[in-house]
Design a protein around this motif. Structure first.
Motif, mmCIF file in Angstrom:
data_model
loop_
_atom_site.group_PDB
_atom_site.id
_atom_site.type_symbol
_atom_site.label_atom_id
_atom_site.label_comp_id
_atom_site.label_asym_id
_atom_site.label_seq_id
_atom_site.Cartn_x
_atom_site.Cartn_y
_atom_site.Cartn_z
ATOM 1 N N GLN A 1 -28.119 -4.798 1.679
ATOM 2 C CA GLN A 1 -27.401 -3.469 2.735
ATOM 3 C C GLN A 1 -26.554 -4.344 3.500
ATOM 4 N N ARG A 2 -25.331 -4.815 2.906
ATOM 5 C CA ARG A 2 -24.283 -5.407 3.673
ATOM 6 C C ARG A 2 -23.255 -4.353 4.315
ATOM 7 N N SER A 3 -22.633 -4.761 5.471
ATOM 8 C CA SER A 3 -21.746 -4.029 6.109
ATOM 9 C C SER A 3 -20.494 -4.399 5.308
ATOM 10 N N GLY A 4 -19.299 -3.760 5.327
ATOM 11 C CA GLY A 4 -18.151 -3.924 4.801
ATOM 12 C C GLY A 4 -17.494 -2.646 4.277
ATOM 13 N N THR A 5 -16.551 -3.275 3.322
ATOM 14 C CA THR A 5 -16.068 -2.403 2.314
ATOM 15 C C THR A 5 -16.858 -2.008 1.093
ATOM 16 N N SER A 6 -16.424 -1.067 0.437
ATOM 17 C CA SER A 6 -16.942 -0.803 -0.582
ATOM 18 C C SER A 6 -16.994 -1.825 -1.882
ATOM 19 N N LEU B 1 -20.099 -5.923 -4.664
ATOM 20 C CA LEU B 1 -20.447 -7.199 -5.273
ATOM 21 C C LEU B 1 -21.934 -7.769 -4.644
ATOM 22 N N SER B 2 -22.586 -6.998 -3.564
ATOM 23 C CA SER B 2 -23.915 -7.357 -3.331
ATOM 24 C C SER B 2 -24.635 -7.027 -4.341
ATOM 25 N N VAL B 3 -24.339 -6.029 -5.453
ATOM 26 C CA VAL B 3 -25.337 -5.760 -6.519
ATOM 27 C C VAL B 3 -26.003 -7.081 -7.073
ATOM 28 N N MET B 4 -24.864 -8.116 -7.255
ATOM 29 C CA MET B 4 -24.939 -9.361 -8.001
ATOM 30 C C MET B 4 -26.289 -10.096 -7.202
ATOM 31 N N ASP B 5 -26.566 -9.839 -6.077
ATOM 32 C CA ASP B 5 -27.629 -10.360 -5.346
ATOM 33 C C ASP B 5 -28.984 -9.992 -5.551
ATOM 34 N N LEU B 6 -28.912 -8.791 -6.418
ATOM 35 C CA LEU B 6 -30.236 -7.975 -6.667
ATOM 36 C C LEU B 6 -30.735 -8.858 -7.835
ATOM 37 N N PHE B 7 -29.873 -9.539 -8.765
ATOM 38 C CA PHE B 7 -30.669 -10.071 -9.864
ATOM 39 C C PHE B 7 -31.088 -11.530 -9.639
ATOM 40 N N THR B 8 -32.386 -12.107 -9.809
ATOM 41 C CA THR B 8 -33.023 -13.112 -9.645
ATOM 42 C C THR B 8 -33.825 -13.412 -10.751
ATOM 43 N N PRO B 9 -34.362 -14.714 -10.602
ATOM 44 C CA PRO B 9 -35.155 -15.318 -11.879
ATOM 45 C C PRO B 9 -36.572 -14.436 -11.853
ATOM 46 N N VAL C 1 -30.578 1.519 -12.296
ATOM 47 C CA VAL C 1 -29.638 2.284 -11.132
ATOM 48 C C VAL C 1 -30.686 2.677 -10.136
ATOM 49 N N GLU C 2 -31.767 3.073 -10.816
ATOM 50 C CA GLU C 2 -32.725 3.733 -9.539
ATOM 51 C C GLU C 2 -33.094 2.878 -8.644
ATOM 52 N N GLN C 3 -33.769 1.760 -9.441
ATOM 53 C CA GLN C 3 -34.392 0.557 -8.700
ATOM 54 C C GLN C 3 -33.439 -0.016 -7.665
ATOM 55 N N ALA C 4 -32.083 -0.102 -8.059
ATOM 56 C CA ALA C 4 -30.814 -0.654 -7.121
ATOM 57 C C ALA C 4 -30.654 0.391 -6.044
ATOM 58 N N GLY D 1 -30.213 0.984 -0.528
ATOM 59 C CA GLY D 1 -30.027 2.241 0.355
ATOM 60 C C GLY D 1 -28.866 3.232 -0.067
ATOM 61 N N GLN D 2 -28.373 3.181 -1.275
ATOM 62 C CA GLN D 2 -27.243 3.886 -1.608
ATOM 63 C C GLN D 2 -27.396 5.056 -2.628
ATOM 64 N N SER D 3 -26.513 6.082 -2.702
ATOM 65 C CA SER D 3 -26.705 7.106 -3.590
ATOM 66 C C SER D 3 -26.727 6.644 -4.943
ATOM 67 N N GLU D 4 -27.325 7.336 -5.790
ATOM 68 C CA GLU D 4 -27.417 6.996 -7.292
ATOM 69 C C GLU D 4 -25.883 7.034 -8.075
ATOM 70 N N SER D 5 -24.993 8.037 -7.388
ATOM 71 C CA SER D 5 -23.676 8.154 -7.911
ATOM 72 C C SER D 5 -22.914 6.958 -7.446
ATOM 73 N N THR D 6 -23.100 6.485 -6.463
ATOM 74 C CA THR D 6 -22.421 5.454 -5.956
ATOM 75 C C THR D 6 -22.760 4.270 -6.620
ATOM 76 N N VAL D 7 -24.326 3.744 -6.813
ATOM 77 C CA VAL D 7 -24.526 2.579 -7.420
ATOM 78 C C VAL D 7 -24.331 2.516 -8.803
ATOM 79 N N TYR D 8 -24.581 3.953 -9.502
ATOM 80 C CA TYR D 8 -23.973 3.945 -10.991
ATOM 81 C C TYR D 8 -22.543 3.679 -11.151
ATOM 82 N N ARG D 9 -21.675 3.763 -10.187
ATOM 83 C CA ARG D 9 -20.235 3.491 -10.310
ATOM 84 C C ARG D 9 -20.210 1.816 -10.095
ATOM 85 N N TYR D 10 -20.987 1.331 -8.943
ATOM 86 C CA TYR D 10 -21.057 -0.124 -9.016
ATOM 87 C C TYR D 10 -21.293 -0.961 -10.272
ATOM 88 N N PHE D 11 -22.244 -0.302 -10.906
ATOM 89 C CA PHE D 11 -22.909 -0.667 -12.305
ATOM 90 C C PHE D 11 -21.642 -0.873 -13.318
#
Length: 206
Positions: free
Chosen positions: A6-11, A16-24, A31-34, A39-49
C-alpha cells in the motif's frame, strides 16, 4: 504484505507495487488476493494486472492466476549487457577467477532499496554447490554480512555512522529503526566479493 504494497504516490506507483507481491514463498496471485493485499478495488487491481500482462511483466498461467512473466528475462538480458557496473568489473572478475584454483564464487553486489543484492556472479567451478545467502537476485540485510558492511564503509554520511554507535535499535532486517537508510536506496556503490567454499576469503572491488 498489505503494508508493504500500500504505497503512496501516483496510480503508476501503485501499479508497479503489484510486482512486490510475487515472492518465492507466494509466486502465484489472483486479482482477488491482490485486492486484499493492496487494499484496492477489484476493478483497479484488474486494470493493473492487465497493463502489466500486456508488457510481459506478468502472465496468466491459467484463468485468473498470474505469475511473473517472460518480459522480465528480456529486460534482465539487456541489463547484463549494458550495466556499466558489470562491464567495468568483468575484467577484474575474470582475472581473479583465473588466479584462484579452489571452488568458489565471485559476485558483484550493490545497494538495492534497503538491502544488498548480488547483481552478477561468476562461479569458479563447474561443480554445483549451494547458492548461499548472496545468490544473484537475493536480498540480504544491509547491516549484516561482509558485502553490506563494505558498501556502507564507502558511504560518507552522518546517519550511517550514527546508526552503528549502539544507540540506534536495529530491526530484524538489519536496518536502523530510525529509517536512516532510506535516502541511500538504489546507491550504485559496488562491491565484488569472492566467497570460496573451503576457506574464508573476500575481495572487494571499489
Amino acid at each position: 504484505m498489505a503494508e508493504e504494497t500500500q504505497r503512496s504516490g501516483t496510480s503508476s506507483d501503485r501499479m508497479l507495487s503489484v510486482m512486490d507481491l510475487f515472492t518465492p514463498e507466494q509466486p502465484e496471485w489472483t486479482v482477488e488476493q491482490a485486492c486484499v493485499a493492496m487494499g484496492q478495488s477489484e476493478s483497479t487491481v484488474y486494470r493493473y494486472f492487465r497493463s502489466l500482462a500486456a508488457v510481459g511483466l506478468i502472465f496468466s498461467i491459467r484463468p485468473g492466476r498470474y505469475l511473473l512473466g517472460p518480459g522480465i528475462i528480456h529486460y534482465e538480458r539487456q541489463l547484463r549487457l549494458s550495466d556499466p557496473l558489470i562491464r567495468a568489473a568483468e575484467p577484474a572478475v575474470v582475472k581473479m577467477a583465473a588466479e584462484y584454483a579452489e571452488q568458489g564464487l565471485i559476485f558483484l553486489s550493490r545497494i538495492y532499496r534497503d538491502s544488498v543484492m548480488t547483481t552478477h556472479e561468476h562461479r569458479i567451478s563447474a561443480e554445483p554447490f549451494p547458492e548461499g545467502a548472496f545468490g544473484r537476485g537475493r536480498l540480504a540485510p544491509l547491516f549484516r554480512g561482509a558485502p553490506g558492511l563494505a558498501l556502507l564503509s564507502f558511504l560518507r554520511c552522518g546517519p550511517f555512522g550514527r546508526s552503528t554507535s549502539g544507540s540506534t535499535q536495529v530491526t530484524p532486517s538489519g536496518l536502523p529503526s530510525s529509517g536512516a537508510c532510506g535516502r541511500f536506496a538504489g546507491s550504485a556503490t559496488p562491491s565484488v566479493w569472492m566467497i570460496p567454499t573451503r576457506a574464508s576469503c573476500t575481495c572487494r572491488f571499489p
